[in-house]
Design an enzyme around this catalytic site. Structure first.
Site, PDB file in Angstrom:
ATOM      1  N   LYS A 170       1.109  -1.465  -0.329  1.00  0.00           N
ATOM      2  CA  LYS A 170      -0.273  -0.097  -0.092  1.00  0.00           C
ATOM      3  C   LYS A 170       1.044   0.932  -0.307  1.00  0.00           C
ATOM      4  CE  LYS A 170      -4.000   1.983   2.735  1.00  0.00           C
ATOM      5  NZ  LYS A 170      -4.861   1.533   4.073  1.00  0.00           N
ATOM      6  N   SER A 223     -10.332   1.601   2.479  1.00  0.00           N
ATOM      7  CA  SER A 223      -8.821   2.052   1.916  1.00  0.00           C
ATOM      8  C   SER A 223      -7.609   1.835   1.025  1.00  0.00           C
ATOM      9  CB  SER A 223      -8.055   3.169   2.925  1.00  0.00           C
ATOM     10  OG  SER A 223      -7.119   2.583   3.310  1.00  0.00           O
ATOM     11  N   SER A 229     -10.128  -0.705   7.130  1.00  0.00           N
ATOM     12  CA  SER A 229      -9.369  -0.777   5.327  1.00  0.00           C
ATOM     13  C   SER A 229      -8.603  -1.887   5.158  1.00  0.00           C
ATOM     14  CB  SER A 229      -8.242   0.268   5.397  1.00  0.00           C
ATOM     15  OG  SER A 229      -9.125   1.625   5.289  1.00  0.00           O
TER      16      SER A 229
END
Lengths: 474, 102
Positions: free
Chosen positions: A76, A151, A175
Site C-alpha cells: 500500500k 482504503s 481498511s
C-alpha cells in the site's frame, strides 16, 4: 498468479522454480490488466527483477534465501521505501521520496520477499472505496463496474487479480478487512502493537495497524509471522506475548465457544446474514459451540470512530505545511503558503476529516465530542472484554453489503462511513480480527465473514479461519 | 451533555481557518451540510451518561518507553534536505514569517 505464498517460497527454496520467473509472471500479469484495474500507482520493474536475481543466486550458492524466497509482494502506498516515491494517494506528497524504509518491508525483504510496487488507496487511507485517491480509483476484478473497497483497495485488487499472492495494507477502521471481503480475499488486522508502524504514514496513530491480504488463511499466518514482532523504532510496539499463528492452523474448533453476534449482523443485507449463519453451522459441525450474543455497545463505534480518527488525523496531518517535503504553493509569507499548499494538496475527504477533527478538539466542543468519544471507546472495549468471558471468539459480517458501484456513496459521506460499521469496534479496542471469504451473493460478488478475538489472541482467528476456509461454499 | 446546535457556515469557516484550509463559497455550503450530518450522527454518544468511565486514548496502557542513551545512526541530513521545496545553507527555506502590524 494462483500459486500460494507457501508454494512459491517452497519451490524457489528447493530450486524447482526461480524467483526471476516468478517476478516475470507477476509483472506480465500487471502489464496485461492493470491499465483497466489500476491496482498500482508505481511498479518497481527493475528493482523487483534485480531482487529476484539476488534470491536465485542465494539458492544456487546454497545459502538460505529466507522463508518467503521469491514471493512478490505489493505494498500500500502509505508504506515508506527509502528513495521510492510514496504518495499516500495525495497530491500533497507529490515527488516525495522517503529517507527510510518501513520496518515491515525490511522484514519481508530480509525473509526473501520481493516488493513489486506501490498500490492505490483512498487519500491518506481515508475512505472505503479508493474513490478518494488523487490518482483515480481502482476497480474490483470480480466486476470492474464495482469498487474494490478501501482504503487499501489497490492492495486487494493486486491479490484478487492474481498479480501477486500477498499485499500489505493498513487497517484503521476496516481498511484491510472491508476490501478483502469485497474482493474475495483473506484480510487480517492484527492486535494493535503486533506490527511495527515505523514507516507507515500516520492517519490515526492509536488505531492504525498494518496487515496482509492473501488468498488463503495459511498464507496470512505465514506473512504475519514474518512481519509481527517488537520494533524499538515504534514505541507502541508490544514487547512480547506474540501467539503462534502457524501452529493454530491445525488446531480445529472442537469445544471452542463462538459468539454469533447480532450487533455484527443487524443492518447487513439478508444474503450476507445468511452466509454468516452458514459459517456458524460449519463451525458447529466441526465441534464448536455456537452462542447467540448481543453487544449493543458496538453500535456506538461508528460515532466514536468518526470523532476520534479525524481528531488524530487533524493533528497528524498538520505536518503537511509545505516546509520540509512534498508540495509547496509559494506565497509571500509562510502562513499564506501553508494555507495555499494545504488547500491545493488535500482532497475533499481529507479536508472534511481534518475539519471534523479540528472541530471535535476545539475549545467548547472538546468534552462533548472528543472526550465523550474517548469514553465511548472505553465502553465498547469493556463490553467486548466482558463478552469474552462467555465466548472465545465472535462471529459476524465484515461488511453490511457486497461491493457497491462507483459514485454510489460519494455525495453522502455518512453512507460511505456506514461501510465500516462492523469493522470499527475491533480497532477501537485494539483487538485483532480476520475476514475470510465465504461464497458470493446474488450478483456474484464475494461475501466475507468476520472473526473477532480478544487482544493478543490472534491465534484464535487462524484456528477458526482455517476451519471456515475449508467449509466455505465453492 | 449534548451542547449541539446545527453547525453553521461561520463555524465551518472558523474551523477551516484553524486547520489552514481555504474554502470556496460552494465548499462552505457542502461541508456545512456534510459535517452537520456526521455530527448529528454523533448525537447517539453525546447524550450517553459515561461519567464513570476513564477516557481511552490508546488500546494498551503504555508507560513511557526508554532506550539506552547510545549513539545510533540517524537519517542523512542531505537526503532529508533534498526533499524540501526550498533550502539555503543546510536549512529549510521559507518566506516571510512576521507580517505587518494589523
Amino acid at each position: 498468479m494462483t500459486d500460494s505464498v507457501l508454494t512459491i517460497a517452497s519451490e524457489v527454496r528447493s530450486g524447482t522454480r526461480t524467483a526471476a520467473a516468478t517476478i516475470r509472471a507477476s509483472l506480465d500479469a500487471i502489464a496485461a490488466r492493470d491499465d483497466e484495474l489500476h491496482a498500482f500507482l508505481y511498479v518497481d520493474d527493475l528493482g523487483a527483477r534485480a531482487a529476484a536475481i539476488v534470491v536465485d543466486a542465494a539458492v544456487e550458492a546454497g545459502r538460505d534465501p529466507g522463508p518467503l524466497a521469491g514471493v512478490p509482494v505489493a505494498l500500500k502506498d502509505n508504506l515508506c521505501v527509502r528513495g521510492v516515491a510514496t504518495t499516500c494517494g495525495s497530491k500533497i506528497l507529490d515527488g516525495w521520496k522517503p529517507p527510510y524504509t518501513a520496518t515491515v518491508i525490511e522484514r519481508l525483504v530480509a525473509a526473501g520477499a520481493i516488493p513489486i510496487g506501490k498500490t492505490n488507496l483512498d487519500e491518506f487511507a481515508m475512505g472505503s472505496s479508493t474513490e478518494n485517491s488523487a490518482f483515480g480509483p481502482s476497480r474490483n476484478p470480480h466486476d470492474p463496474s464495482k469498487v474494490p473497497g478501501g482504503s487499501s483497495g489497490g492492495s486487494a485488487v493486486a491479490v484478487a487479480a492474481g498479480y501477486v499472492p500477498v499485499a500489505l495494507g493498513s487497517d484503521t477502521g476496516g481498511s484491510i478487512r472491508q476490501p478483502a471481503a469485497f474482493c474475495g480475499l483473506v484480510g487480517y488486522k492484527p492486535t494493535y502493537g503486533h506490527v511495527s508502524r515505523y514507516g507507515l504514514v500516520a492517519f490515526s496513530s492509536s488505531l492504525d495497524q498494518i496487515g496482509p491480504f492473501t488468498n488463503t488463511v495459511a498464507d496470512a499466518a505465514l506473512i504475519s509471522t514474518v512481519i509481527c514482532g517488537h520494533d524499538p523504532a515504534d514505541s507502541t510496539s508490544l514487547a512480547d506475548g506474540y501467539p503462534d499463528l502457524l501452529g493454530a492452523l491445525d488446531r480445529g474448533v472442537s469445544g471452542l465457544r463462538v459468539g454469533l453476534c447480532s450487533d455484527l449482523l443487524n443492518g447487513a443485507d439478508e444474503e450476507i446474514v445468511a452466509k454468516v449463519r452458514a459459517a456458524a453451522q460449519v463451525l458447529a459441525a466441526a465441534g464448536a459451540e455456537i452462542i447467540d450474543i448481543a453487544i449493543p455497545e458496538l453500535r456506538l463505534g461508528l460515532s466514536a470512530y468518526y470523532l476520534l480518527a479525524p481528531a488524530e488525523a487533524s493533528s497528524n496531518l498538520a505536518r503537511y505545511d509545505g516546509v520540509r517535503f512534498g508540495l509547496r504553493v509559494e506565497r509571500e509569507d509562510v502562513a499564506a503558503m501553508n494555507v495555499a499548499t494545504r488547500t491545493a494538496g488535500f482532497g475533499a475527504e481529507v479536508k472534511r476529516r481534518i475539519m471534523l477533527g479540528t472541530y471535535a478538539l476545539s475549545a467548547g466542543y472538546y468534552d462533548a465530542y472528543y472526550g465523550q468519544a474517548q469514553k465511548t471507546r472505553r465502553l465498547i472495549t469493556n463490553a467486548l472484554n466482558a463478552a469474552y468471558t462467555s465466548v472465545d471468539v465472535l462471529l459476524g459480517a465484515t461488511t453490511p453489503t457486497t461491493a457497491f458501484g462507483f459514485g454510489d456513496k460519494v455525495a453522502d459521506p455518512m453512507s460511505m462511513y456506514l461501510s465500516d460499521l462492523f469493522t470499527i469496534p475491533t480497532n477501537l479496542a485494539g483487538h485483532p480480527a480476520l475476514s475470510v471469504p465465504f461464497g458470493v451473493g446474488a450478483t456474484g460478488m464475494p461475501i466475507g465473514v468476520q472473526i473477532l478475538a480478544p487482544g493478543r489472541r490472534d491465534d484464535l482467528l487462524f484456528q477458526v479461519g482455517a476451519v471456515l476456509e475449508n467449509g466455505a461454499p465453492a | 451533555m449534548s451542547t449541539r446546535h446545527p453547525l453553521t457556515s461561520a463555524e465551518v469557516l472558523q474551523v477551516a481557518g484553524l486547520a489552514r484550509l481555504e474554502l470556496s463559497e460552494e465548499e462552505v455550503e457542502t461541508f456545512t451540510a456534510q459535517l452537520g450530518s456526521i455530527l448529528a450522527h454523533a448525537d447517539d454518544i453525546a447524550s450517553l451518561d459515561l461519567g464513570g468511565l476513564q477516557p481511552m486514548a490508546h488500546p494498551f496502557d503504555i508507560e513511557n518507553v526508554f532506550r539506552p542513551d547510545t549513539v545510533t545512526p540517524t537519517l542523512e541530513r542531505d537526503e532529508l534536505l533534498s526533499q524540501a521545496p526550498a533550502v539555503e545553507r543546510n536549512r529549510f527555506k521559507v518566506g516571510r514569517i512576521l507580517g505587518e502590524a494589523p
